[in-house]
Design an enzyme around this catalytic site. Structure first.
Site: not given
Ligand code: 3AM
Length: 180
Positions: A43, A125
């Site tokens: 995620h 990220h």
């Protein structure tokens, strides 16, 4: 009495991109490089909220539901390692404005609701490996996974029987994608 939950806002990845990412990881990083994040847990965190009471969760959900902003396209075209935290990550060389706006809005709402927010700037990220505390060669990003982001979600993080489990609790749509 209801208990508080450990929560964060995040973007999900399409299933096929999750699969492509784990194949790329398997091809480039030996299994002992670090702790591999399960495909279903990949995620992009927008805002970490910490332990949140049911009342504060409702407030945060109401505020999140008021966000009106268009979706955007995310190009996953970068990779790197943060040695201090032992994280190997995928990212984007040019974060779309919509991504930065969404994270900034959710972080501001969280801070106003009393959730501690890191003073560190937002580094979008996708964590691929944890506990990778020795420098590993990061392959040149000869890839570009691109996908439309049409919604964001609130996720509960639980540590059960030695495993981290992320459970999406609620999703909110973004407005139709802006023409590029
Ligand atoms: O997997 P990523 O890197 O996106 O590192 C944790 C994870 O991020 C981060 O929240 C995400 C879901 O667990 N996280 C955990 N504790 C944190 C904290 N105290 C934190 N982020 C900021 N402050």
């Amino acid at each position: 009495m209801s208990e508080s939950k450990r929560l964060f806002f995040a973007l999900a990845l399409p299933d096929e991109i999750q699969q492509q990412i784990i194949h790329w990881r398997a091809a480039h990083f030996p299994a002992d490089t670090g702790r591999q994040i399960a495909a279903a847990n990949l995620h992009l965190t927008l805002a970490f909220l910490g332990e949140v009471s049911p009342q504060k969760q409702r407030t945060l959900e109401t505020l999140a539901g008021r966000i009106r902003q268009p979706g955007f396209t995310l190009n996953v075209d970068d990779a790197g390692q943060w040695l201090r935290s032992g994280v190997v990550w995928l990212g984007t060389r040019q974060p779309p404005r919509g991504l930065l706006q969404l994270a900034s809005m959710l972080r501001a709402q969280a801070a106003r609701s009393g959730c501690w927010q890191s003073p560190q700037p937002f580094h979008p990220h996708i964590t691929l490996l944890r506990d990778a505390s020795h420098a590993v060669p990061i392959p040149a990003p000869g890839f570009c996974w691109s996908f439309p982001v049409t919604e964001f979600m609130l996720v509960e993080s639980q540590f059960l029987r030695g495993r981290t489990r992320y459970t999406p609790l609620q999703r909110w749509p973004l407005l139709p994608l802006e023409k590029q």
